[in-house]
Design a protein around this motif. Sequence first.
Motif, short mmCIF file in Angstrom:
data_model
loop_
_atom_site.label_atom_id
_atom_site.label_comp_id
_atom_site.label_asym_id
_atom_site.label_seq_id
_atom_site.Cartn_x
_atom_site.Cartn_y
_atom_site.Cartn_z
N ASP A 152 -52.08 19.71 -73.02
CA ASP A 152 -50.63 19.29 -72.80
C ASP A 152 -50.14 19.85 -71.62
O ASP A 152 -48.97 19.59 -71.25
N ALA B 108 -57.49 12.60 -74.14
CA ALA B 108 -56.28 11.96 -74.66
C ALA B 108 -55.13 12.40 -74.40
O ALA B 108 -54.12 11.61 -74.63
N ARG B 109 -54.80 13.56 -73.92
CA ARG B 109 -53.31 14.01 -73.72
C ARG B 109 -53.16 14.68 -72.13
O ARG B 109 -52.06 14.81 -71.72
N SER B 110 -54.08 15.08 -71.46
CA SER B 110 -53.89 16.02 -70.18
C SER B 110 -53.29 15.17 -69.26
O SER B 110 -53.79 14.30 -68.89
N LEU C 287 -60.10 9.32 -65.30
CA LEU C 287 -60.46 8.70 -66.36
C LEU C 287 -61.48 7.50 -66.20
O LEU C 287 -62.21 7.36 -67.21
N VAL D 60 -59.63 8.13 -74.53
CA VAL D 60 -58.91 7.53 -73.30
C VAL D 60 -58.22 6.44 -73.63
O VAL D 60 -56.95 6.35 -73.21
N ARG E 253 -54.63 7.22 -74.75
CA ARG E 253 -53.62 7.96 -74.10
C ARG E 253 -52.16 7.14 -73.99
O ARG E 253 -52.33 5.99 -74.01
N ASP F 208 -50.08 7.05 -71.77
CA ASP F 208 -49.65 6.60 -70.17
C ASP F 208 -50.88 5.87 -69.79
O ASP F 208 -51.10 5.99 -68.49
N LEU F 209 -51.74 5.32 -70.50
CA LEU F 209 -52.76 4.50 -69.82
C LEU F 209 -52.36 3.49 -68.91
O LEU F 209 -51.39 2.79 -68.98
N ASN G 124 -53.08 0.58 -79.27
CA ASN G 124 -52.40 1.63 -78.63
C ASN G 124 -50.89 0.75 -77.91
O ASN G 124 -51.02 -0.11 -76.91
#
Length: 570
Positions: A67, A92-94, A102, A117, A120, A122-123, A146
């Motif tokens: 994070d 999943a978070r970075s 990605l 992925v 996430r 903010d995909l 999601n």
Amino acid sequence: MILRQFLTLTQHASAERRAEAAGTLAQAYLDGSLGPDAAWEAKTALLALLDDPALAVRRALAVACADAAGAPRPLVVALASDHPEIACCVLARSPVLMDADLVDCVAIGCETTRSAVASRPDLSKPVAAALAEVAGLPSLTALAKNPLASIGTAAFLRMVERHGEDAELRRALLARHDLAIEVRHAVVALLAEQLARAGQDEGWMNSERGARVAREARDSAALALGDEAGETGLARLVAHLRVQEQLTAGLILRAILSLRLPFAEAALSELSGLSRARVAGLMFEPYSAGFIALHRRAGLPALLLPGIQAALTVWREAADGRGGPSGPRLARSMIEAALTACETLPVAEARGLVALLSRFEAEAARDEARLFAQEQIEAHARDEAARLLAAPEALPVTDTWPETMADVWDLAGGSTLPEVIELPAPAFEPAPEVADSVVAVGEMSEPEPSVSEPALPDAGAAWPLAPRPEERLGAPVVVQAPSRTTAEVPSTLTAEATETLLAGLSEALMASVLSVRSGLAGPEAAPEVRPEPKPAARPREIALAVAAGMIPQDLVLSYRADRRRERLAA
């Protein structure tokens, strides 16, 4: 110095100790408390730990940097390509990973990393498009579930095209609030095809009937979606149907005969290139040369022109206010007009069209029957409610309380509920002094044995009793004919009881009673009827006030004058 010390301390340590030290070093670097030289050394030590053979060490690095926006990018990119258990933490978070990173992980990763992925928050649309193109069913289901993922319409359609047969994926797609109307139609069309194939596999229908059932279900779904799409959504739906080669002459004919005129206008506008307003004006004059040219320019078969003209004529007459049916009845009238117009066509050419119109007529007849049945049910409910309100009847007394409306109806015998339900007043125990005073008054006013008089309530009864409207404080005195019971009561006992009661009244209470009576003594005064308030915690005062309200006014004035003379003489 930091790098040397760290390597010295962890050279011969166990994997657990190395993982703990790696996490501590990563936290110290991310806190920003190190100087420039120490930070460089710490970063170098973290990158060196990527070669550690223990998964626990690299997992500790991934958890610490998952994070953190200030994590070293080379470290995060390397961890994203590591073991799936480690890569999922950063994928999943970075926030350090970019769309290109990605997309690359989606292309070369497994389903576990692709699902990470897809989850996430903010995909972006490019990453979602990459997932829709190459990901498997678990990853696409995670993507559809999601709610924060930004997914384009093309990606949605690709997901339906690749794995639309899965029920869980369809449910996840239809539950999204941002699902485009084209995707909804694609999902419904795919489901219709699945149902038709299931019928063919079970032997319920042959391939030709299965194809026709699927086509008609798809067309009905398209018209139903067009009803709730709005102007913009309707135009997009019609364009999508044209691209999918599903904007057929049969769909336009069904739209006209089922009173979906906006859909027909949008379809003819899409096929002819004219504006929708121009198409609407031409449809209002179906026998004009302009509408015939519109029909030819849209590419519709000439065989449909007489039936469409006859149907639009019936619709125009209803729209002009000339009366006639409406709703399904109007649709059925239009279909009958179209069938009549097709009688002049050659039998060999019009056979298929007549069969199609006959199916439309059967559907319209069923819709009309459903509407009529619903109207009859609603009318019966209204009549029954009016009858119940007009002739109320009380429910019979039973030992059990009804639990459902059906029980209430059975208890009522098909009638109604009572309009007024009398509930017992809450009872409370009066104060001892009030009970004594009431008993004393009752003893003083005891009539002769031959006289029947209603007995006053005892100390254990509910108190105070609600007086009648004519007995309330401030109500005007109404002269009534004395009943046989009250006329036979000896006047001496009544006078003694009144004297005893007046002696116990205070001066302030007598003045209050007289003032209230004087304000309501006019000819227009009427007794005030209002709900009795809950008695306060002063039952003696309430009892005296109620009793004072029942004493004639001339007797109160006389007793007050005698009391004033006694004070002056003293």
